[in-house]
Design a protein around this motif. Structure first.
Motif, short mmCIF file in Angstrom:
data_model
loop_
_atom_site.label_atom_id
_atom_site.label_comp_id
_atom_site.label_asym_id
_atom_site.label_seq_id
_atom_site.Cartn_x
_atom_site.Cartn_y
_atom_site.Cartn_z
N LYS A 346 0.84 -1.22 -0.12
CA LYS A 346 0.07 0.00 -0.11
C LYS A 346 0.77 1.40 -0.15
O LYS A 346 0.40 2.09 -0.45
CB LYS A 346 -1.11 0.00 1.28
N GLY A 349 1.73 2.34 -3.39
CA GLY A 349 0.30 2.86 -3.84
C GLY A 349 -0.45 1.70 -4.42
O GLY A 349 -1.63 2.18 -5.22
N THR A 351 -3.42 -0.92 -4.54
CA THR A 351 -4.89 -1.05 -4.04
C THR A 351 -5.30 0.37 -3.37
O THR A 351 -6.08 0.50 -2.53
CB THR A 351 -5.00 -2.17 -2.90
N GLN A 352 -4.70 1.60 -3.76
CA GLN A 352 -4.91 2.76 -3.53
C GLN A 352 -5.33 3.84 -4.45
O GLN A 352 -4.67 3.68 -5.59
CB GLN A 352 -4.08 3.39 -2.38
N SER A 354 -4.67 6.78 -6.55
CA SER A 354 -3.73 7.65 -6.83
C SER A 354 -4.19 9.41 -6.47
O SER A 354 -3.12 10.33 -6.15
CB SER A 354 -2.99 7.80 -8.01
N THR A 363 -9.04 1.32 -8.37
CA THR A 363 -7.87 1.10 -7.28
C THR A 363 -6.85 -0.07 -7.35
O THR A 363 -5.95 -0.09 -6.85
CB THR A 363 -8.53 1.00 -5.73
N ARG A 365 -6.81 -4.44 -6.85
CA ARG A 365 -7.43 -5.31 -5.48
C ARG A 365 -6.51 -6.27 -5.33
O ARG A 365 -5.92 -6.53 -6.56
CB ARG A 365 -8.69 -5.50 -5.72
N CYS A 388 -3.76 -4.03 -10.71
CA CYS A 388 -3.42 -2.37 -10.57
C CYS A 388 -3.90 -2.02 -11.89
O CYS A 388 -4.07 -2.44 -12.90
CB CYS A 388 -1.87 -2.23 -10.36
N GLN A 392 -0.82 3.50 -11.36
CA GLN A 392 -0.19 3.00 -10.29
C GLN A 392 1.14 2.07 -10.23
O GLN A 392 2.00 2.28 -9.50
CB GLN A 392 -1.23 1.93 -9.61
#
Length: 541
Positions: A346, A349, A351-352, A354, A363, A365, A388, A392
């Motif tokens: 995480k 970056g 699964t988050q 941006s 996102t 996963r 991703c 990302q």
């Protein structure tokens, strides 16, 4: 006498009714009748606020608006519906049957939109009271194929529908104004000094971080690759790793749509994800010189066999990255703490979101929620079981290229209202992911990937390039396919002080089985052309 009284009473009642009705009309229904009067004696014309322009970082126009006109019809005002239908069919080139149906069934419809002055005058020459013309704006796009997936498009009423046009619609749109004209019995209109009017306000202009030249280079080479490799989708990014500015972003699909796959689509990253396992190893004291036995190029975990491309024998962690050994990654997973590793995932970056200023960002996963079993955690080390988007993945490498600091992606540099500066973007550091020393050690290893490993096809003589290939099997019907892959390559240069980072993703190529021969050569072509236009000394070697 009695008859007189009856007559007076009757006259009184009639007068009472008359004046009551007059009071009803002039006082109680005054608003209603005033609106009817205004409808027949006044005409309001909407004045569209000019939509703001969109420019590249050098002020080259990418999207502009030019004045035009749209023609409408209110059939109830025409004298001869059949004649009107024939004349409109001739001018608009629409089917006569379609126009007859509209004229007979609709109270209002648009005859033609976004036309020029010459054609507008031809409609007005019909002198039919049912025909009206309003001012309109036509959106003009520079290089719509190359920029279509980023800029997006507008609706007929100049509202953003996709991409930058949608995300910044309120800023670009501006505010409409109006003018009210006096209408004579003949139907002619003219301005009247006491009628209200409001001037339209133009929208603000956007200056993107993107560069037209670099965008053209990226788009051209991705298009060639898509055709040559017979792929479904080709996506690419070029960014400044020190600031997070996106210099180019191109997406091309076999279907011809303008979907921004680099932001809106997810895929398993494959071996490009190995930088996370490498970074976690170095942080936890595992040296890049530590030797691992690849056990003949295969290892069995929970009844599943993990393979390498070939038997690499006993190799260091550094060489395991250079040759993209899955066996070594699986062995590393046995020495990792899953919870701590997920924190690093995480931090990079994955699964988050941006935070890029663009609609529809996905996102990514983990394909399994909760604790992973041994084989799931082992395959995660080489990018299976996690998805991703290309953005990302690119910014995970940006963090390494930027000496361990992850930045927020920037796509808008400035917002201006005429000459007034409303917004100026500044590089935004999100977090420090790695110490500078570890980031430098990873860069040195990634340089070896290009010098003598799977990324050798990305090599340019005289320049240090850091990069990594990734070949991921696609999941089809719940199983990993033997035939369908996603090929990626992410690299940056000059490696010691990076100015450019390029990320390439080719989805389901029919020709070629490995990223080393699919995406690495495309990286080299794009990087070499960028070097040439920037007059880098090593561009001609």
């Amino acid at each position: 006498m009695k008859a007189c009284r009856v007559l007076h009473s009757l006259l009184f009642i009639i007068s009472l009714i008359f004046f009551s009705y007059l009071f009803y009309i002039q006082c109680l229904k005054s608003t209603y009748y005033r609106r009817i009067s205004e409808k027949w004696h006044q005409k309001m014309e909407i004045l569209c606020g000019t939509r703001g322009n969109i420019y590249d970082r050098n002020g080259v126009a990418l999207a502009t608006s030019e004045p035009c006109f749209s023609v409408f019809c209110t059939p109830r005002y025409t004298r001869d519906k059949n004649t009107l239908a024939e004349k409109l069919a001739m001018l608009s080139q629409r089917p006569l049957s379609e126009l007859k149906q509209l004229i007979n069934e609709k109270n209002f419809f648009w005859v033609e939109t976004k036309i020029n002055t010459e054609k507008k005058d031809r409609y007005l020459e019909l002198k039919d009271p049912s025909i009206g013309v309003v001012n309109d704006l036509k959106r003009i796009y520079t290089m719509p194929d190359a920029f279509g997936s980023i800029i997006g498009r507008c609706s007929k009423d100049n509202r953003g529908l996709e991409g930058i046009e949608l995300y910044f619609d309120e800023i670009l749109r501006g505010k409409s104004g109006f003018v009210v004209y006096q209408r004579e019995a003949t139907g002619d209109v003219f301005p009247y000094y006491s009628y209200p009017e409001k001037n339209p306000e133009p929208g603000s202009d956007l200056y993107l971080t993107m560069d037209l030249q670099i965008q053209t280079i990226l788009f051209t080479h991705l298009k060639e690759c898509l055709k040559e490799k017979v792929a479904d989708v080709a996506s690419g990014l070029v960014l400044n790793p020190q600031t997070g500015e996106i210099l180019a972003m191109a997406n091309i699909s076999k279907s011809g749509n303008f979907r921004n796959s680099a932001i809106c689509d997810e895929f398993e990253p494959g071996s490009t994800f190995k930088i996370v396992a490498l970074a976690f190893s170095l942080i936890n004291g595992i040296s890049e010189k530590e030797i691992f036995d690849t056990e003949g190029g295969k290892i069995k975990i929970n009844g599943h066999t993990i393979h390498d491309f070939k038997d690499y024998g006993a190799i260091t962690l550094e060489r395991a990255i250079v040759h993209s050994s899955n066996v070594v990654m699986a062995k590393l997973s046995r020495r990792f703490n899953e919870r701590d590793f997920m924190i690093m995932v995480k931090d990079f970056g994955f699964t988050q979101l941006s935070g890029i200023e663009f609609p529809g960002e996905i996102t990514g996963r983990l394909l399994k929620r909760g604790k992973l079993n041994e084989i799931e955690f082992a395959t995660l080390m080489f990018g299976q079981g996690i998805t991703c988007n290309l953005l990302q993945l690119a910014f995970a490498y940006q963090a390494i290229a930027n000496r361990g600091v992850l930045n927020k992606p920037l796509i808008v540099a400035q917002i201006k209202k005429r000459t007034k500066l409303l917004y100026q973007a500044e590089p935004l550091k999100i977090r420090r992911v790695l110490d500078e020393d570890i980031a430098k050690r990873i860069t040195n290893i990634l340089c070896q990937v290009v010098e003598a490993g799977t990324g050798v096809e990305a090599k340019i003589e005289g320049m240090r390039i850091a990069g990594k290939t990734g070949t991921a099997q696609k999941v089809v019907d719940g199983k990993y396919s033997e035939n369908e892959i996603v090929a990626t390559f992410v690299g940056y240069f000059p490696a010691d002080n990076p100015e450019y980072l390029i990320a390439i993703m080719i989805d389901n190529p029919q020709k070629g089985q490995w990223a080393s021969t699919i995406t690495a050569p495309v990286f080299k072509q794009i990087a070499h052309r960028i070097c040439q236009i920037r007059n880098f000394e090593y561009a001609y070697k």
